[in-house]
Each structure stands twice: as C-alpha cells, then as structure tokens.
Write a protein that holds these residues in place. Structure first.
Motif, short mmCIF file in Angstrom:
data_model
loop_
_atom_site.label_atom_id
_atom_site.label_comp_id
_atom_site.label_asym_id
_atom_site.label_seq_id
_atom_site.Cartn_x
_atom_site.Cartn_y
_atom_site.Cartn_z
N UNK A 1 0.87 -1.17 0.00
CA UNK A 1 0.00 0.00 0.00
C UNK A 1 0.90 1.22 0.00
N UNK A 2 0.83 2.00 -1.09
CA UNK A 2 1.68 3.18 -1.16
C UNK A 2 1.79 3.71 -2.57
N UNK A 3 2.86 4.45 -2.82
CA UNK A 3 3.08 5.04 -4.15
C UNK A 3 4.43 4.59 -4.68
N UNK A 4 4.58 4.70 -6.01
CA UNK A 4 5.74 4.12 -6.67
C UNK A 4 6.90 5.08 -6.83
N UNK A 5 6.63 6.38 -6.84
CA UNK A 5 7.65 7.35 -7.23
C UNK A 5 8.33 7.98 -6.01
N UNK A 6 9.02 9.11 -6.23
CA UNK A 6 9.89 9.65 -5.20
C UNK A 6 9.28 10.66 -4.26
N UNK B 1 5.72 12.85 -2.99
CA UNK B 1 4.27 12.73 -3.06
C UNK B 1 3.60 13.68 -2.08
N UNK B 2 2.48 14.24 -2.49
CA UNK B 2 1.65 15.04 -1.60
C UNK B 2 1.19 14.19 -0.42
N UNK B 3 1.01 14.83 0.72
CA UNK B 3 0.49 14.14 1.89
C UNK B 3 -1.03 14.03 1.89
N UNK B 4 -1.69 14.79 1.00
CA UNK B 4 -3.15 14.85 1.00
C UNK B 4 -3.78 14.42 -0.32
N UNK B 5 -3.13 14.71 -1.43
CA UNK B 5 -3.75 14.51 -2.73
C UNK B 5 -3.16 13.30 -3.45
N UNK B 6 -4.04 12.57 -4.11
CA UNK B 6 -3.63 11.44 -4.92
C UNK B 6 -4.81 11.06 -5.80
N UNK B 7 -4.52 10.65 -6.99
CA UNK B 7 -5.65 10.27 -7.83
C UNK B 7 -5.27 10.04 -9.27
N UNK B 8 -6.28 10.01 -10.11
CA UNK B 8 -6.11 9.60 -11.49
C UNK B 8 -6.14 10.76 -12.46
N UNK C 1 3.96 14.43 -10.68
CA UNK C 1 4.43 13.29 -9.91
C UNK C 1 3.97 13.32 -8.46
N UNK C 2 3.85 14.51 -7.88
CA UNK C 2 3.52 14.58 -6.46
C UNK C 2 2.09 14.12 -6.17
N UNK C 3 1.26 13.99 -7.19
CA UNK C 3 -0.11 13.54 -7.00
C UNK C 3 -0.36 12.17 -7.64
N UNK C 4 0.70 11.46 -8.01
CA UNK C 4 0.51 10.15 -8.62
C UNK C 4 -0.31 9.24 -7.71
N UNK C 5 -0.95 8.23 -8.28
CA UNK C 5 -1.89 7.41 -7.51
C UNK C 5 -1.26 6.64 -6.36
N UNK C 6 -2.11 6.34 -5.39
CA UNK C 6 -1.80 5.39 -4.32
C UNK C 6 -2.28 4.02 -4.79
N UNK D 1 -7.80 7.91 -2.45
CA UNK D 1 -7.08 8.20 -1.22
C UNK D 1 -7.74 9.36 -0.49
N UNK D 2 -7.84 9.22 0.83
CA UNK D 2 -8.33 10.29 1.67
C UNK D 2 -7.58 10.24 3.00
N UNK D 3 -7.11 11.38 3.45
CA UNK D 3 -6.41 11.43 4.73
C UNK D 3 -5.06 12.09 4.61
#
Length: 468
Positions: free
Chosen positions: A154-159, A161-168, A174-179, A188-190
């Motif tokens: 459970x996590x993200x693949x890249x280097x 990442x935002x602490x709040x945003x993630x999605x498609x 890169x900072x918003x790449x999917x979880x 993702x929420x939280x």
C-alpha cells in the motif's frame, strides 16, 4: 544516552549470543523515514523536536551515532538498503526518471531482477511480507512491489508525493501520482503519515501467530512538500521559527505513527520476537534562501557539514537505531561506523543465510556480534564507498576523501573524522600521500562498476584527475 559501546565497556556486558537464542524466526519491522536530519531526533540530542517513541526504541536497543546510508538521495539509498549490496554494483546509483505516468510503461531502471531483495529472501523462508509507503526502486511492472516479493503493498511508486492529494486526474504531476493497494490504484483520503501508520498496524494485526512477517514501512515523512495537520503544529508552539515549527509537527506525526506500530506489536504479543530498525534515507534537505517555501524546512544536520545530495556527513550520516529483545543489548550507544547495507546481512545471518541465493554477495556485515561484545576492538567496516554522478567519497578508518560538485572547488577534500567530524579542515596539503592512497582505492572500486541503468549517458571508468 546510555552505555557508550566502546570495546572496553562492551566487554562488561553480559548478553546471550546468537547461538543461545531460541531458533524461532523473528519478525522484522524496517522503518525507513525520509529526509530526517542527524540533528532532528531526541536520541541524537535534539531538544526542540519531540520524538519520544523513536527515543524509546533507541533506549530499548542500539543508537548508532555513525550510521550511514549508501547514497545521499532517496532511490539509490533504498536500493542499497533492500539488497544489502552497494547499489552502484547493480547500476542503480541514480534516481529513476519519472517520465511516464504509472499506468503506462514505466522506465525500466531499478533493482535488476537478477539481484534478490531482502523481502524475496525472507519470503523463501516462509515470511509474510508487506510494504507500506514509498517504493522508488522500480516503476516498470516487473519491478513493482508485488512482483518483487511483497505479499501486500500500500503506497506510491515514485519519489515525492503530496500528503493529501492522490488520484487519477493529475497526469504527469508526480507529487499527486496514484496510491496503490497491491496492483490496483485506489482512491485516497487522509494524511499519508497517519494512513501509512494505520496500514502498518493493520498488517501486524492480520498476521498469523505461526508465521513470521517482514514489514517495510517507508514513510514519505518528512520529505517535501511541508504539509501537516494543524493540531501537530499546535503541539510545537514552543518553537518560535515558523518553518521549524511546521517541520516539528511533521516529525511528531511521524513519531506518533511509529509509536502506534510498536504498540500494536506489544498488543499482539509480538514485540519480544521482533527486530525493529528505524533509519533515515539520507540527511537534511538543503535550505535554499531563494526558495524558502520549498526548501527552508529547517531540518537540522546537528552541525554536520553538507546536506542531502552531497557526500559530506550531513548528506550521508543519518539517524539509525535498532531494537531486538534478547538478541542485542538495550540502551547502547555504538560509536563506530555502520551502514544500511548491514540490515539485510544482520537479519539473514540470524536465519543462517550466508549470502543471497544468486546475484552479488552482501556488502554488509552482521551487526549483532559488534554490539553485544563478541567482536570487541573490530570495526564493522574498514572501507566505505559512495558514488553518484560525479560526486564520490571513500572512508578508510577515520580518513575520508570526498568530492562534491556542489562546492565547485575542483578538488577532492581529505578529512580525519576522528578529530573533525564536522569536516571543517581539508588536510590534503598536509597529507598528500594519504589522499593519493584513498583516491587510488576509490578508483579501483569505481572502475569495476557497471553502466548506470537510470542514466546510461554517464560514463563508466571515470577519470578522477580533477579530484587529485
């Protein structure tokens, strides 16, 4: 800070050696945090930030005051940690280019499939394996966690990442790449630090009593972007400087998450049979007065020279603690140099595994006999190497030769860390023969390295005349 683990004092400590410990396979929890400076946690002397849970782990085990990573940046550091092999020998000395959205064909750089990783070795020993958080050692499908020995991811693949945003919908940001949950992208929420902590707790709680587990928790905290819920910042109101206060809030959230993991181990009755490592992947990010919002996070190097991205001590010497009940002593401060290469070797040696079943042999050592007094008077590492792009360093004993392009001096610098841990005095002019000795030793190692997988344009067998 506890007993100083000099050879003399260690000889007075009575601890059971490995052969006398029950053969039950231990659980292993490896917590790899991001960009925590050597001067940030309490167990290394910080007085403004609050790290009671990390401090407790150190008090229950070993605080390595000269703990080193194999790279001053994120991706290569992880490659060395998870293989126990100098990542340069694998062509993995650079961060992987993030030039493709993860739903597309990823860049094929990363840890070669021919080199076993720690979780793959442990899986062969019957371990349940889980990875939570930041991956950053392979974007291509075959190099993602579930194809590299992890039962659960459970996590993200890249280097970064935002602490709040993630999605498609964010495309190549890169900072918003999917979880991901295993191989599927999920909503993702939280706040990632809190969510990753809860995922780690869930993994522990769902582990079977009759099956050992390996849990790798790679927080993106406290890496940029500097984001943290306000209640954590409010608890740092004793800190006047705004950026340091925010950074302190991020560290507090991280520390509380680590505490939840340890509490879960105790509640499940697993703590006494679990080896816990907590290590930072590199040193403090460089403050940049031209970009204060991004870089002036006020992480603290503890006075060490340099920052993340350099081979000065501030870039490669990191917080590094280990707790392992009934195997290593408690409340020990160990002052000789150790490496993240040693984690894999330490765990596998306990299980009776000398080296990986294929690929390169381990470059690390088993830390247990060094900290429990069996190998008094010996150094875990006589020689240590670092190389990324044109930056390099070598340490032999307490002598260190380092070249950092950021300084743009045109010369490699020679230091003796026993008398100058802050690298203030270049001794090149006083000890030219020592400098030549270290340079020749480094060149011999460097010339044996393969081409970079991430940046094949970098030359091999580099000429280091500029550093002499």
């Amino acid at each position: 800070m506890g007993v100083v683990a000099t050879p003399l004092l260690l000889s007075t400590i009575s601890m059971p050696v490995q052969a006398e410990v029950a053969v039950e396979k231990p659980n292993v929890v490896l917590i790899f945090v991001d960009d925590l400076g050597w001067g940030d946690p309490g167990f290394l002397g910080a007085t403004d930030l609050r790290t009671p849970n990390m401090d407790k782990i150190a008090a229950n085990g070993v605080n390595f005051t000269q703990g080193y990573v194999t790279s001053s940046i994120c991706g290569p550091s992880r490659a060395g940690l998870l293989t126990g092999v100098y990542q340069q020998r694998l062509g993995s000395a650079e961060n992987i280019p993030e030039d493709h959205y993860p739903t597309k064909e990823g860049n094929r750089a990363g840890i070669p499939l021919s080199q076993p990783m720690l979780q793959e070795i442990l899986k062969e020993q019957g371990y349940r394996t889980g990875a939570i958080g930041k991956w950053h050692v392979g974007l291509a499908e075959e190099k993602r966690p579930n194809n590299r020995g992890f039962d659960y991811f459970y996590g993200f693949l890249n280097g970064s990442h935002s602490y709040y945003k993630s999605g498609f919908e964010f495309g190549d940001n890169h900072e918003y790449w999917p979880i991901f949950r295993n191989t599927e992208m999920v909503e993702f929420e939280g706040y990632t630090t809190e969510v990753f902590s809860q995922e780690a707790v869930n993994f522990i709680e769902t582990s079977k009593d009759d099956q050992p587990f390996f849990l790798y928790v790679a927080y993106n905290a406290v890496h940029y972007p500097w984001e943290v819920p306000q209640p954590y910042i409010d608890k740092m109101d004793h800190i006047e400087e705004e950026n340091r206060r925010k950074f302190g809030g991020m560290v507090l959230a991280l520390d509380e998450g680590i505490g939840q993991i340890v509490d879960s181990l105790e509640e499940q009755g697993k703590l006494e049979n679990t080896a816990i490592f907590v290590i930072s992947d590199n040193g403090s990010p460089r403050p940049n007065p031209k970009a204060l919002e991004r870089d002036s996070n006020l992480s603290n190097t503890g006075g060490l020279r340099g920052y993340k991205g350099t081979n000065y001590e501030g870039g490669i010497r990191v917080p590094y603690i280990m707790s392992w009940p009934n195997v290593v002593p408690a409340n020990i401060t160990y002052d000789l140099p150790v490496s993240t290469l040693d984690v894999a070797k330490t765990v596998t040696t306990y299980l009776g595994i000398e080296n990986p079943p294929k690929g390169h042999e381990f470059d690390g050592v088993d830390l247990v006999p060094f900290v429990n007094g069996e190998r008094n008077g010996e150094r875990p590492h006589d020689t240590m190497y670092w190389r990324r792009a044109d930056d390099y360093a070598i340490r032999i004993g307490d002598w260190k030769l380092a070249y950092n392009t950021y300084e743009q001096t045109g010369e490699a610098e020679l230091f003796n860390l026993s008398s100058d841990m802050y690298e203030r005095s270049d001794l090149s002019a006083r000890y030219p023969e020592k400098k030549e000795e270290l340079q020749a030793k480094f060149d011999e190692w460097d010339h044996s390295l393969p081409q970079s997988l991430a940046k094949p344009e970098l030359p091999t067998n580099r000429n280091h005349n500029f550093g002499k």
